[in-house]
Design an enzyme around this catalytic site. Structure first.
Site, PDB file in Angstrom:
ATOM      1  N   HIS A 241       0.795  -1.232   0.000  1.00 37.39           N
ATOM      2  CA  HIS A 241       0.000   0.000   0.000  1.00 37.39           C
ATOM      3  C   HIS A 241       0.828   1.284   0.000  1.00 37.39           C
ATOM      4  O   HIS A 241       0.282   2.372  -0.084  1.00 37.39           O
ATOM      5  CB  HIS A 241      -0.960   0.021   1.201  1.00 37.39           C
ATOM      6  CG  HIS A 241      -0.275   0.360   2.486  1.00 37.39           C
ATOM      7  ND1 HIS A 241       0.478  -0.536   3.177  1.00 37.39           N
ATOM      8  CD2 HIS A 241      -0.218   1.516   3.183  1.00 37.39           C
ATOM      9  CE1 HIS A 241       0.966   0.043   4.262  1.00 37.39           C
ATOM     10  NE2 HIS A 241       0.572   1.292   4.291  1.00 37.39           N
TER      11      HIS A 241
HETATM   12  C1  UD1 Z   1      -2.382   5.410   6.020  1.00 36.06           C
HETATM   13  C2  UD1 Z   1      -1.119   5.808   6.747  1.00 36.06           C
HETATM   14  C3  UD1 Z   1      -0.084   4.695   6.650  1.00 36.06           C
HETATM   15  C4  UD1 Z   1      -0.663   3.384   7.117  1.00 36.06           C
HETATM   16  C5  UD1 Z   1      -1.910   3.089   6.317  1.00 36.06           C
HETATM   17  C6  UD1 Z   1      -2.550   1.783   6.730  1.00 36.06           C
HETATM   18  C7  UD1 Z   1      -0.647   8.195   6.679  1.00 36.06           C
HETATM   19  C8  UD1 Z   1       0.230   9.231   6.081  1.00 36.06           C
HETATM   20  N1  UD1 Z   1      -0.519   6.985   6.166  1.00 36.06           N
HETATM   21  O1  UD1 Z   1      -2.060   5.341   4.646  1.00 36.06           O
HETATM   22  O2  UD1 Z   1       1.007   5.028   7.477  1.00 36.06           O
HETATM   23  O3  UD1 Z   1       0.289   2.360   6.923  1.00 36.06           O
HETATM   24  O4  UD1 Z   1      -2.828   4.154   6.527  1.00 36.06           O
HETATM   25  O5  UD1 Z   1      -3.752   1.582   6.132  1.00 36.06           O
HETATM   26  O6  UD1 Z   1      -1.392   8.467   7.584  1.00 36.06           O
HETATM   27  N2  UD1 Z   1      -9.476   5.068   1.873  1.00 36.06           N
HETATM   28  C9  UD1 Z   1     -10.688   4.402   1.767  1.00 36.06           C
HETATM   29  N3  UD1 Z   1     -11.267   3.966   2.915  1.00 36.06           N
HETATM   30  C10 UD1 Z   1     -10.716   4.167   4.130  1.00 36.06           C
HETATM   31  C11 UD1 Z   1      -9.492   4.847   4.220  1.00 36.06           C
HETATM   32  C12 UD1 Z   1      -8.882   5.277   3.074  1.00 36.06           C
HETATM   33  O7  UD1 Z   1     -11.192   4.192   0.687  1.00 36.06           O
HETATM   34  O8  UD1 Z   1     -11.310   3.750   5.137  1.00 36.06           O
HETATM   35  C13 UD1 Z   1      -8.816   5.552   0.647  1.00 36.06           C
HETATM   36  C14 UD1 Z   1      -8.648   7.071   0.680  1.00 36.06           C
HETATM   37  O9  UD1 Z   1      -9.704   7.680   0.060  1.00 36.06           O
HETATM   38  C15 UD1 Z   1      -7.338   7.292  -0.013  1.00 36.06           C
HETATM   39  C16 UD1 Z   1      -6.583   5.999   0.161  1.00 36.06           C
HETATM   40  O10 UD1 Z   1      -7.515   5.021   0.607  1.00 36.06           O
HETATM   41  O11 UD1 Z   1      -7.542   7.525  -1.385  1.00 36.06           O
HETATM   42  C17 UD1 Z   1      -5.464   6.165   1.146  1.00 36.06           C
HETATM   43  O12 UD1 Z   1      -5.921   6.537   2.453  1.00 36.06           O
HETATM   44  P1  UD1 Z   1      -5.045   7.526   3.389  1.00 36.06           P
HETATM   45  O13 UD1 Z   1      -5.617   7.605   4.738  1.00 36.06           O
HETATM   46  O14 UD1 Z   1      -4.786   8.769   2.642  1.00 36.06           O
HETATM   47  O15 UD1 Z   1      -3.634   6.846   3.531  1.00 36.06           O
HETATM   48  P2  UD1 Z   1      -3.211   5.315   3.540  1.00 36.06           P
HETATM   49  O16 UD1 Z   1      -2.554   5.009   2.252  1.00 36.06           O
HETATM   50  O17 UD1 Z   1      -4.332   4.432   4.000  1.00 36.06           O
END
Ligand code: UD1
Length: 366
Positions: free
Chosen positions: A212
């Site tokens: 991820h």
């Molecule tokens: C975040 C953390 C990372 C952790 C990871 C575990 C930061 C900078 N990064 O990264 O350290 O390892 O979580 O999961 O905080 N999304 C969904 N549903 C959700 C959550 C996110 O669809 O419940 C989508 C968001 O819209 C986004 C993508 O997933 O486009 C990434 O989510 P984001 O919270 O920005 O960061 P992660 O890559 O999950």
């Protein structure tokens, strides 16, 4: 001091396993008349059922007292939304201490908002560094530690780093790893995910894969290259691949498919670790998973150029492969020839870290 009000901040998936044992230890302390009271603040950074609610249920975390409902966005948007909402909460209902865990956006946003209102900050998992400023997590760690009052650490490497940067010894508390508290507490409850029977999985005869990190997944060709190389060199073993939402968005367009690649939605904590515990190996770009594989003695290949958790390599079962797929074949050979190192468990990763944290908090606020 009378009652001490502690905000516990949880925002994204890897926070939930770190905060759960701290809540349990605080509840225990409360039964014994402790002055420490907590308010659980969910920032809403992760909001999907399978990224958030499911973890609350499985880990026995109570309903958050407050949900800041921040949702997705760019790094700055997410940070700003969390800071604004948390600042508002603190101005209406202040706390004596803001306790943050790990290195996610919520960790940074809440620690800064609290500190600017003159509220003390405690950081659990302080002092670890990858020295890689292309990772948002590294920036989060650096900023959070630069304003932290009480540093709860997982390793001697972290202690030494903090001392080198001028943090006084009496603010560094080497307590161990709360993520491992959760692992050991729930190990007996791990449960078979549906994919086990559906795919006819057998103990030691499959690989678990998670990807991820933006650097591995945001560029479709990079991601596909990595996955194809893993498929090509994993002999006949099924690859179980629970797909993070960030990775899903990229894969959706690629049409990638292979009979041994078992693509599933993100799993619950109990199901995921059931798979990890019985796997031949794990291939990942996560940090937390390298700690769990170390404790469960499962070979782990990390597709990153660096790690903030060197003890998983020096002591544990983890090896860094870098992000170039060329390193995968040799590593797979090592696994299949039975030459993977055995590893042991780092000091204080014993399941009692949260109790030590609460004991220190009792002393700090006596
Ligand atoms: C975040 C953390 C990372 C952790 C990871 C575990 C930061 C900078 N990064 O990264 O350290 O390892 O979580 O999961 O905080 N999304 C969904 N549903 C959700 C959550 C996110 O669809 O419940 C989508 C968001 O819209 C986004 C993508 O997933 O486009 C990434 O989510 P984001 O919270 O920005 O960061 P992660 O890559 O999950």
């Amino acid at each position: 001091m009378n009652q001490v009000n502690i905000d516990l901040i949880a925002g994204a998936r890897p926070n939930f396993m770190k905060i759960a044992p701290i809540i349990r230890a605080l509840q225990e302390a409360e039964k014994n008349g402790s002055k420490l009271q907590y308010r659980l603040v969910h920032t809403g950074q992760h909001y999907d059922r399978n990224m958030s609610d499911q973890f609350f249920e499985q880990l026995g975390i109570p309903e958050p007292d407050v949900n800041l409902g921040s949702g997705s966005g760019t790094q700055a948007e997410q940070t700003a939304r969390i800071m604004m909402a948390y600042e508002k909460l603190l101005m209406e209902q202040p706390a004596d201490l803001c306790l943050v865990v790990g290195d996610v956006t919520s960790t940074l946003a809440c620690s800064v908002a609290a500190k600017k209102l003159g509220i003390k900050v405690a950081h659990v998992e302080a002092g670890i560094r990858s020295y890689d400023l292309t990772m948002p997590e590294e920036i989060n760690r650096m900023v959070t530690d630069s304003i932290t009052d009480y540093f709860f650490t997982t390793s001697e490497v972290a202690n030494a780093y903090l001392r080198r940067t001028g943090v006084e010894q009496d603010r560094i508390f080497f307590v161990g790893n709360t993520m491992i508290d959760t692992l050991l507490h729930h190990r007996k409850d791990f449960r078979k995910p549906e994919i086990w029977d559906e795919a006819g999985l057998e103990q030691g005869k499959y690989i678990v894969m998670t990807l991820h990190r933006p650097s591995n997944v945001d560029e479709e060709s990079t991601l596909i290259d990595l996955i194809r190389t893993i498929i090509d060199h994993s002999r006949n073993l099924p690859l179980v691949f629970p797909i993070h939402p960030r990775t899903r968005k990229v894969l959706e367009h690629s049409g990638l498919d292979h009979p041994r690649l078992l693509q599933v939605d993100p799993l619950g904590y109990l199901e995921f670790n059931y798979l990890v515990e019985r796997a031949a190996a794990v291939i990942t770009d996560s940090g937390g998973i390298t700690e769990e594989t170390t404790v469960m003695g499962v070979p782990c290949m990390t597709l990153r150029a660096n790690t903030e958790r060197p003890e998983t390599i020096d002591i544990g079962t983890n090896e860094l492969l870098g992000t170039n797929p060329d390193a995968i074949p040799a590593s797979m050979e090592k696994l299949f020839s039975g030459e993977w190192k055995k590893g042991s468990i780092p000091p204080l990763w014993d399941g009692h870290t949260a109790e030590r944290i609460v004991e220190h908090l009792e002393n700090i606020f006596q």
